[in-house]
Design a protein around this motif. Structure first.
Motif, PDB file in Angstrom:
ATOM      1  N   LEU A 164      24.032 -45.914  87.659  1.00 22.94           N
ATOM      2  CA  LEU A 164      23.649 -45.607  89.043  1.00 22.94           C
ATOM      3  C   LEU A 164      24.341 -44.369  89.629  1.00 22.94           C
ATOM      4  O   LEU A 164      23.684 -43.605  90.335  1.00 22.94           O
ATOM      5  N   PRO A 165      25.652 -44.130  89.364  1.00 21.19           N
ATOM      6  CA  PRO A 165      26.219 -42.889  89.908  1.00 21.19           C
ATOM      7  C   PRO A 165      25.475 -41.656  89.401  1.00 21.19           C
ATOM      8  O   PRO A 165      25.203 -40.719  90.167  1.00 21.19           O
TER       9      PRO A 165
ATOM     10  N   LEU B 261      24.858 -42.638  96.525  1.00 19.44           N
ATOM     11  CA  LEU B 261      23.413 -42.837  96.370  1.00 19.44           C
ATOM     12  C   LEU B 261      22.704 -42.694  97.721  1.00 19.44           C
ATOM     13  O   LEU B 261      23.024 -43.421  98.659  1.00 19.44           O
TER      14      LEU B 261
ATOM     15  N   HIS C 186      23.849 -50.634  85.601  1.00 20.82           N
ATOM     16  CA  HIS C 186      24.464 -50.385  86.907  1.00 20.82           C
ATOM     17  C   HIS C 186      25.391 -49.185  86.831  1.00 20.82           C
ATOM     18  O   HIS C 186      25.509 -48.416  87.769  1.00 20.82           O
TER      19      HIS C 186
ATOM     20  N   ALA D  79      21.873 -40.307  84.232  1.00 18.42           N
ATOM     21  CA  ALA D  79      22.527 -41.569  83.869  1.00 18.42           C
ATOM     22  C   ALA D  79      23.345 -41.454  82.587  1.00 18.42           C
ATOM     23  O   ALA D  79      24.431 -42.046  82.476  1.00 18.42           O
TER      24      ALA D  79
ATOM     25  N   ALA E  86      22.214 -41.401  91.058  1.00 20.66           N
ATOM     26  CA  ALA E  86      22.406 -40.894  92.416  1.00 20.66           C
ATOM     27  C   ALA E  86      22.459 -39.365  92.403  1.00 20.66           C
ATOM     28  O   ALA E  86      21.796 -38.691  93.201  1.00 20.66           O
TER      29      ALA E  86
ATOM     30  N   ALA F 220      15.999 -45.129  91.426  1.00 25.06           N
ATOM     31  CA  ALA F 220      17.197 -45.461  90.641  1.00 25.06           C
ATOM     32  C   ALA F 220      17.276 -46.953  90.378  1.00 25.06           C
ATOM     33  O   ALA F 220      17.744 -47.389  89.336  1.00 25.06           O
TER      34      ALA F 220
ATOM     35  N   THR G 222      31.110 -46.668  92.823  1.00 27.02           N
ATOM     36  CA  THR G 222      31.004 -45.211  92.944  1.00 27.02           C
ATOM     37  C   THR G 222      29.592 -44.815  93.378  1.00 27.02           C
ATOM     38  O   THR G 222      29.415 -43.936  94.229  1.00 27.02           O
ATOM     39  N   ALA G 223      28.594 -45.476  92.790  1.00 26.25           N
ATOM     40  CA  ALA G 223      27.201 -45.119  93.086  1.00 26.25           C
ATOM     41  C   ALA G 223      26.901 -45.266  94.571  1.00 26.25           C
ATOM     42  O   ALA G 223      26.276 -44.396  95.180  1.00 26.25           O
TER      43      ALA G 223
END
Lengths: 230, 255
Positions: free
Chosen positions: B43-44, B101, B40, B60, B47, B109, B96-97
Motif C-alpha cells: 500500500l505505501p 495514501l 498491505h 508496490a 500510494a 490501491a 506508513t501507507a
C-alpha cells in the motif's frame, strides 16, 4: 583396524552458553547398529544434528569419505503430509527417487508396491512409519541416522521396523545410528549403545556392559534390571 | 472483444494462474494468509503510484521486496515463524501507507484496477507470471521438503536459504502483480482460494498444481467478464468467483 564408518573425536556442543556435549569420542564400524539412549534433555538430538553437520560444534566428526547417509528426523509426522495431496510415489519423488527404487524399498519394508499410488497422508500410522523407513533406505544409503523412528507406532509396529532395519544392516552392511528409549531394541538389535546422561557422564560399549541397573535407574526413574529368558 | 478487455483477461489469467500455483506451496507451508499482509505492505508503494501517476504494481514492488528481504533476514536472525515476522512488517506498511495514501484515490490501491491495465503492464504480467510458474515448478520439491522438515532438506543437500529466498521472491512478484488485479486488500485470496479449492479435488501433487492454476485462471476470467455488465469492480468479482469455485469443490471434498 579398517576405516570406520564414523569417527568422532573430542566433540563438544554448546547451546546458549551451556555445554550440552563435551569431549565425546566415538567410533562406529561399518555395519554396526549403534543405539543412542538417555533421558530427555541429555543431548541425543543435539548429538545427531551435530553428527550430520546441522549445527555448529567443536572437535572432529569424520564420516567415511563418500558415504551416503539417510536421515529420519524426530517429529517428521503425518500431519504435515495430510495437508498436502501427495501420493507415496510423489513423496519419494521429493528426494528424486524413481518408481523402480520406490517399489523396491516399499517391498523391503513389507508394503505392497501398489502403495506408491496411495495418498501418503491417509496411510495408517504404522504404514506411514514403515513408509518413512523405506523412504530413508531409498537410494541405498550406507548409513542411516534415525531419531526416535517408532514414536508413533505400537510395540509390534516398532519391532517390525527394527527387524527390517536389522535385516538391512546385516545384508547390506548398513551402519545404523538410532535414538530410542526402547530397551527391547537395544538388546534385540543393537551391537553398541551410547548412553548420554543429563549430568554429563556417558557410557559407550556393548549393551550388556553399558546398561547396568544404575544406568537404567537414571533412565527410567525406577529400580529396573533387564533379565533375559533362559 | 475490445482491446482493453482482452488485455485485462490476459493479465488476469497469468497473474491469477501463477498466484494459485504458488498458493499450493503456501497452503502446504501454512503460509497462505501471508500474502494478505504482503499485499498491505504494497500500500505505501501504491500510494506513491497514485500520487505520482504510475502503475500500482511498479509502485508496490519495491516495498514488497524490501518487506520480503527484511522478513528473510529477521527469520535467519530470530528463527521466529515467518507469519509472525510478516505480521510485524505488514503493520508497519499499512501504518506508513495511511500517512500518504490520498483517500479520495484509494479505491484502485485497495481493490485493484485491472480494467485499466496497459499493454506494457500486460506484457509484464505474462512474462513475470510465466517466470514465477517456472521458478516455482523447478523449486517445488525442495521448497516442499523444507516445509516438511528443514533439517531433512539440509541433509538432502537443499540450500535452504537459497530456496526460501526464491520462494519469498516468487511471493513478492505475485503480490505486486496481484495488487493490479484485486488490490492490496485481497491478494491473500488470489493464492489461498484456488489452492484450497484444488486441495478439495486433488489426490496427487500433479493434480493439485494443475487444478489450482486452472481455478485461478477461471476465477479471473469470470470476474473480469462479469465486471462490465454488472458495473462492479473486477477485483472483488474475481475473488467472489474464486469463492464460488471453492463452494462447488466442497461437493468433491475428500476431507
Amino acid at each position: 583396524m579398517g576405516e570406520a564408518a564414523l569417527e568422532v573425536r573430542n566433540l563438544s556442543v554448546t547451546l546458549n552458553g551451556t555445554a550440552v556435549l563435551s569431549g565425546l569420542n566415538l567410533r562406529v564400524e561399518e555395519g554396526e547398529f549403534l543405539t543412542i539412549m538417555g533421558p530427555n534433555g541429555a543431548g541425543k538430538t543435539v548429538l545427531v544434528r551435530a553428527l550430520l553437520g546441522l549445527m555448529p560444534y567443536e572437535g572432529e566428526v569424520r564420516w567415511r569419505p563418500g558415504i551416503k547417509i539417510g536421515y529420519l528426523p524426530q517429529g517428521l509426522n503425518q500431519m504435515f503430509v495430510r495437508d498436502v495431496p501427495v501420493t507415496v510415489g510423489e513423496f519419494f519423488g521429493l528426494r528424486r527417487v524413481g518408481a523402480a527404487e520406490t517399489a523396491r524399498c516399499l517391498e523391503l519394508v513389507g508394503l505392497p508396491r501398489a502403495m506408491a499410488q496411495k495418498p501418503a497422508g491417509y496411510l495408517s500410522g504404522g504404514e506411514f512409519q514403515r513408509m518413512l523407513v523405506a523412504w530413508v533406505l531409498a537410494g541405498r544409503p550406507q548409513a542411516v541416522v534415525l531419531d526416535e523412528p517408532t514414536t508413533a507406532v505400537d510395540v509390534a509396529g516398532g519391532e517390525t521396523i527394527y527387524s527390517i532395519l536389522g535385516k538391512a544392516g546385516r545384508e547390506e552392511k548398513l551402519t545404523i545410528l538410532n535414538v530410542t528409549h526402547d530397551l527391547n531394541v537395544v538388546f534385540a538389535h543393537s551391537t553398541h549403545v551410547l548412553y548420554l546422561s543429563r549430568v554429563g557422564h556417558r557410557c559407550f560399549g556393548v549393551p550388556r556392559e553399558v546398561l547396568t541397573p544404575e544406568v537404567l535407574n537414571e533412565l527410567y526413574g525406577a529400580q529396573l534390571k533387564f533379565y533375559t529368558h533362559p | 472483444m475490445n482491446h482493453q478487455l482482452l488485455l485485462s483477461l490476459i493479465s488476469g489469467v497469468f497473474i491469477a494462474g501463477a498466484a494459485a500455483y504458488l498458493g499450493t506451496l503456501m497452503l502446504s507451508r501454512k503460509m497462505a494468509v501471508v500474502a494478505g499482509p504482503l499485499g498491505h505492505l504494497a500500500l505505501p508503494g501504491a500510494a506513491l503510484a497514485l500520487v505520482y501517476g504510475f502503475s500500482l504494481s511498479v509502485g508496490a514492488f519495491p516495498f514488497i521486496v524490501l518487506g520480503i528481504v527484511v522478513i528473510w533476514l529477521l527469520e535467519i536472525r530470530t528463527k521466529l515463524p515467518m507469519e509472525a515476522l510478516t505480521a510485524i512488517v505488514f503493520a508497519t506498511g499499512v501504518g506508513t501507507a495511511f500517512l500518504f495514501l490520498p483517500i479520495n484515490k484509494a479505491e484502485a490501491a485497495l481493490i485493484g484496477d485491472i480494467a485499466q491495465v496497459s499493454t506494457g503492464q500486460t506484457v509484464a504480467a505474462v512474462v513475470l507470471g510465466v517466470a514465477v510458474l517456472l521458478a516455482v515448478r523447478r523449486s517445488y520439491a525442495q521448497i516442499l521438503l523444507i516445509g516438511i522438515h528443514e533439517d531433512l532438506a539440509k541433509t538432502e543437500g537443499v540450500n535452504v536459504r537459497l530456496f526460501n529466498f526464491i520462494y519469498l521472491a516468487a511471493i513478492a512478484v505475485i503480490v505486486a502483480l496481484g495488487v493490479d488485479l484485486v488490490g492490496g486488500l485481497m491478494t491473500a485470496a488470489l493464492v489461498a482460494i484456488p489452492a484450497a479449492a484444488a486441495r478439495n479435488v486433488s489426490r496427487t501433487l500433479g493434480q493439485y498444481g494443475m487444478a489450482a492454476g486452472a481455478f485461478g485462471a477461471l476465477s479471473a476470467v469470470a470476474g473480469i467478464l462479469a465486471a462490465a455488465p454488472t458495473r462492479l469492480p473486477a477485483g472483488p468479482l474475481v475473488i467472489i468467483a474464486g469463492a464460488g469455485i471453492f463452494g462447488v469443490t466442497l461437493f468433491w471434498s475428500r476431507a
